[in-house]
Design an enzyme around this catalytic site. Structure first.
Site, PDB file in Angstrom:
ATOM      1  CG  ASP A 198     -18.220 -11.760 124.102  1.00 46.53           C
ATOM      2  OD1 ASP A 198     -17.444 -10.833 123.776  1.00 46.53           O
ATOM      3  OD2 ASP A 198     -18.149 -12.327 125.211  1.00 46.53           O
ATOM      4  CB  SER A 199     -14.079 -12.812 122.596  1.00 49.84           C
ATOM      5  OG  SER A 199     -14.388 -12.316 123.882  1.00 49.84           O
TER       6      SER A 199
ATOM      7  CE1 TYR B 158     -12.233 -13.735 119.541  1.00 48.11           C
ATOM      8  CE2 TYR B 158     -13.506 -11.844 118.790  1.00 48.11           C
ATOM      9  CZ  TYR B 158     -13.251 -13.204 118.766  1.00 48.11           C
ATOM     10  OH  TYR B 158     -14.014 -14.007 117.956  1.00 48.11           O
TER      11      TYR B 158
ATOM     12  CB  CYS C 179     -17.385  -8.380 121.946  1.00 53.00           C
ATOM     13  SG  CYS C 179     -15.599  -8.522 122.172  1.00 53.00           S
TER      14      CYS C 179
ATOM     15  CB  THR D 232     -12.374  -6.564 122.443  1.00 49.31           C
ATOM     16  OG1 THR D 232     -12.218  -6.671 123.863  1.00 49.31           O
ATOM     17  CG2 THR D 232     -11.028  -6.574 121.772  1.00 49.31           C
TER      18      THR D 232
ATOM     19  CD  GLU E 147     -14.563 -16.803 129.286  1.00 48.44           C
ATOM     20  OE1 GLU E 147     -14.459 -17.992 128.982  1.00 48.44           O
ATOM     21  OE2 GLU E 147     -15.379 -16.026 128.753  1.00 48.44           O
TER      22      GLU E 147
ATOM     23  CB  CYS F  85     -14.997  -5.887 129.058  1.00 46.01           C
ATOM     24  SG  CYS F  85     -14.853  -7.678 128.850  1.00 46.01           S
ATOM     25  CB  THR F  86     -20.106  -8.060 127.328  1.00 46.62           C
ATOM     26  OG1 THR F  86     -19.184  -8.802 126.514  1.00 46.62           O
ATOM     27  CG2 THR F  86     -20.686  -6.921 126.534  1.00 46.62           C
ATOM     28  CG  HIS F  87     -16.073 -11.662 129.880  1.00 49.12           C
ATOM     29  ND1 HIS F  87     -16.149 -11.495 128.528  1.00 49.12           N
ATOM     30  CD2 HIS F  87     -15.820 -12.987 130.084  1.00 49.12           C
ATOM     31  CE1 HIS F  87     -15.938 -12.654 127.928  1.00 49.12           C
ATOM     32  NE2 HIS F  87     -15.744 -13.579 128.851  1.00 49.12           N
TER      33      HIS F  87
HETATM   34  N1  DGL Z   1     -16.515  -9.727 126.332  1.00 47.69           N
HETATM   35  C1  DGL Z   1     -15.341  -9.284 125.665  1.00 47.69           C
HETATM   36  C2  DGL Z   1     -15.301  -7.767 125.641  1.00 47.69           C
HETATM   37  O1  DGL Z   1     -16.297  -7.176 125.862  1.00 47.69           O
HETATM   38  C3  DGL Z   1     -14.201  -9.962 126.287  1.00 47.69           C
HETATM   39  C4  DGL Z   1     -12.891  -9.519 125.791  1.00 47.69           C
HETATM   40  C5  DGL Z   1     -11.858 -10.505 125.424  1.00 47.69           C
HETATM   41  O2  DGL Z   1     -12.156 -11.502 124.789  1.00 47.69           O
HETATM   42  O3  DGL Z   1     -10.716 -10.215 125.737  1.00 47.69           O
HETATM   43  O4  DGL Z   1     -14.336  -7.123 125.377  1.00 47.69           O
END
Ligand code: DGL
Length: 270
Positions: free
Chosen positions: A10-11, A42, A73, A75, A151, A185-187
């Site tokens: 992931d990012s 990302y 992720c 994205t 974050e 988004c996984t966050h």
């Molecule tokens: N977890 C990432 C996603 O699912 C985070 C996105 C990001 O880095 O902007 O998109």
């Protein structure tokens, strides 16, 4: 049978929400996780930069001889659609498994999708949902402040800042009467309780990390690639920024206390 590890990236640390579920459904699998914490987010970057980063991330995981790669992720899954074709091992992103679950869950056929700006601009979830059911109404909304909130630890459901941001972003989706919302988004599962406070108890929230882990387990089974060890699998963690504070943050994402070692790597070398 194949006892090589599963590679997840992931990012940042959001992909750990997929690792959490992976460890639940396949406890004896070994996992190598890479979080590109030095280059997160990302979602505000150009498609060509996201594709370049995704290529480096997967190259790093392949060096660990992984038997499968999961882009945990939204994205990357939305923008780097070339990965499935280009990688020498089975691959899944989060879009397809998440849409499958959402299309099954909705009753009134109105689905909200929230994700990063790059994800929403790609219309990946909307297009995939339409392949499952062309009668769905899909309302998309990017939420660029969610990743920084998560974050930076603004995750309490009673935090007034988080609540206000959620209300602002989810407004259109609530107004449209969606009975299902994709956390694209996984966050986002980290603030799912706060999101639930705003959308109400009756709306189904579809967790992209969770659905993808379940789907990955299915692929490994179908391909005869499951680990046959009876022991609990190991997890190795790599990040591209300082690993300081990793344990406490990772604990929140994984939903348990962690005492894992984490190594910093230079992703630009890949
Ligand atoms: N977890 C990432 C996603 O699912 C985070 C996105 C990001 O880095 O902007 O998109």
């Amino acid at each position: 049978m194949n006892n090589a590890p599963i590679g997840v990236f992931d990012s940042g640390l959001g992909g750990l929400t997929a690792v959490k579920e992976l460890r639940r459904v396949l406890p004896n699998e070994n996992i190598v996780y890479f979080g590109d914490t030095g280059r997160v987010p990302y979602g505000t970057r150009s498609n060509s930069t996201i594709r370049k980063y995704a290529a480096q991330d997967t190259k790093f995981l392949l060096k660990h001889n992984v038997k499968m790669i999961i882009a945990a992720c939204g994205t990357v899954s939305s923008v780097a659609s070339n990965l499935k074709r280009d990688l020498p091992v089975p691959y899944t992103g989060v879009v397809s498994p998440t849409c499958f679950a959402a299309a099954k869950a909705t009753e009134n056929k109105i689905i909200g999708v929230i994700g990063t700006t790059a994800t929403i601009n790609s219309h990946s979830y909307r297009d995939m949902l339409n392949t499952f059911d062309s009668g769905l109404t899909v309302i998309e909304q990017d939420c660029p402040l969610f990743v920084p909130l998560v974050e930076n630890g603004f995750i309490d459901k009673n935090d007034p800042v988080t609540r206000l941001v959620i209300e602002r972003y989810l407004d259109k989706i609530i107004e449209a009467g969606a009975d299902t919302v994709i956390l694209g988004c996984t966050h986002y599962p980290i603030i799912s309780e706060a999101i639930r406070e705003v959308v109400g108890r009756d709306v189904r929230l579809i967790d992209s990390g969770r659905e993808t882990a379940i789907y990955a387990a299915k692929i490994l089974k179908e391909k005869g690639l499951l680990n046959d060890s009876k022991e609990t699998g190991s997890s190795e963690f790599f990040v591209s920024d300082t690993p300081e504070g990793f344990e406490s943050v990772a604990g929140v994402f994984l939903g348990e206390n962690v005492s894992h070692t984490v190594e910093q790597i230079n992703i630009e070398l890949y």
